[in-house]
Design an enzyme around this catalytic site. Sequence first.
Site, short mmCIF file in Angstrom:
data_model
loop_
_atom_site.label_atom_id
_atom_site.label_comp_id
_atom_site.label_asym_id
_atom_site.label_seq_id
_atom_site.Cartn_x
_atom_site.Cartn_y
_atom_site.Cartn_z
N GLU A 155 11.45 15.56 -1.50
CA GLU A 155 11.68 15.10 -0.12
C GLU A 155 12.59 13.88 -0.13
OE1 GLU A 155 9.03 12.50 1.92
OE2 GLU A 155 7.42 12.78 0.44
N LYS A 181 -2.83 8.16 0.48
CA LYS A 181 -3.15 6.72 0.49
C LYS A 181 -4.40 6.45 1.33
CE LYS A 181 1.15 4.29 -0.24
NZ LYS A 181 2.24 5.27 -0.04
N1 PSU Z 1 2.69 8.76 2.39
C1 PSU Z 1 3.13 8.02 1.36
N2 PSU Z 1 4.47 7.90 1.17
C2 PSU Z 1 5.38 8.49 2.00
C3 PSU Z 1 4.90 9.28 3.09
C4 PSU Z 1 3.55 9.39 3.24
O1 PSU Z 1 2.32 7.49 0.61
O2 PSU Z 1 6.61 8.34 1.80
C5 PSU Z 1 5.87 9.98 4.00
C6 PSU Z 1 6.02 11.46 3.58
O3 PSU Z 1 7.35 11.88 3.82
C7 PSU Z 1 5.07 12.17 4.53
C8 PSU Z 1 5.26 11.35 5.78
O4 PSU Z 1 5.37 13.53 4.74
O5 PSU Z 1 5.37 10.01 5.32
C9 PSU Z 1 4.12 11.51 6.76
O6 PSU Z 1 4.43 10.87 7.96
P1 PSU Z 1 3.55 11.13 9.25
O7 PSU Z 1 2.21 10.52 8.96
O8 PSU Z 1 4.28 10.41 10.36
O9 PSU Z 1 3.50 12.61 9.45
#
Ligand code: PSU
Length: 303
Positions: A25, A159
Site C-alpha cells: 500500500e 494498533k
Molecule cells: N494503521 C496503521 N498504519 C497505517 C494505517 C493504519 O498502523 O498506515 C493506514 C492503512 O492504510 C489503513 C488505513 O488501511 O490507515 C485505515 O484508515 P481508516 O481507519 O481511516 O480506514
Amino acid sequence: MNPYLDIHPEVAAALAAGKPVVALESTILSHGMPYPENVDFAHRVEALIREEGAVPATCAIVKGRLKVGLGEDELMLMCKAENVGKVSRRDVPVYVALGRSGATTVASTMILAAMAGIQVFATGGIGGVHRGGEDSMDISADLQELAHTPVAVVCAGAKQILDIGRTLEYLETMGVPVIGNGTDEFPAFYCRRSGFGVDYAAANEEEIARIIAAQRALGFQGGILIGNPVPEEYGLDNAYMEGIISEALQAAEEAGVRGKNITPFLLAKVKDLTGGDSFETNVMLALNNARCASRVARAMCEL
Ligand code: PSU
Ligand code: MN
C-alpha cells in the site's frame, strides 16, 4: 482489463509468467511515515521482496490512473505526499474522475491488487473498529473489503488505537478467516501480544498458502487476514504503549478530529509521544510482513 488500470511492466510480466507478486500500500508511505525516512523504507521493502524471490507491486492513484507497481518518480510522489490524498474505497471514483493523486489504504490496495490478479498483500497494520466505535460507528472500510475482496493481507495486527476485540468480532461476523503466523494470538502492531486469540495458528507460510488456495477453490469471495507478530527484538512493551495511546486518544478528542483524519492524526501523535522510538519498530514489522507475504506468494506458486 480495467481501462483505468496501469500495471507496471515488471509486475505484468511476473503475473503472466505465474511468478510470485506481492502488493504493497502507499498510505503507509504518504500518511504513516515521515519524509524522507519513508523513501528509505519504500526502497528497502521492495528490495526485500525481490531478495525473497517475488516482485513488489506498490499501489497508488496517480493523476486519476490506478497504478499497480510504481516507477521511481511515482514512489517519490507518494513519499513527498504533496497534494496526495488518502484514498479508501469510496474515494477511488472521485480520484479517477477528477484526475487526482492519492495514496491507497488497505481497502483500496486490495481493490487494485484484485483487479490486477495479485493474491497476496503486505501492510503494517490494518484499520478496524475504533475505540468507542459502538457509539461513533467509526469502523474502517478495510474490514468490509476483507469480507468481499479475494486478497490475503499480511499485517502485524492492529494498533491499540483500535478496539481489537470488536475488530475481531466484526471480522468473524463478516466471515473473514484470521490466521496467526506461528502464533495463537492476534498481534497488536508494536506489541507481539494483544490478549485476543486468532482462529488458527498456521505453522508456516506453506500452510497459509494452502488455506488461501482452498478459499479460492471453494469459490468464496472474501479475503484472509494473517497476523504476523513484530520480531521479538523490536517488540515494544504493552503497558508502555497503552499509556502512549491513551494520551494520543485524548489529544484527538480535544482537537475534535473525526472521520478519515483520525487514523493519520493518531499515528503522528504516537510517533511524537514515543520520541520516534516507535519508528524503528514500525519499519521492522512492515519488512517482516513483506518477507512473510513473499514466502506465502511463492508457496502459492508452488502448489
Ligand atoms: N494503521 C496503521 N498504519 C497505517 C494505517 C493504519 O498502523 O498506515 C493506514 C492503512 O492504510 C489503513 C488505513 O488501511 O490507515 C485505515 O484508515 P481508516 O481507519 O481511516 O480506514
Ligand atoms: Mn474511520
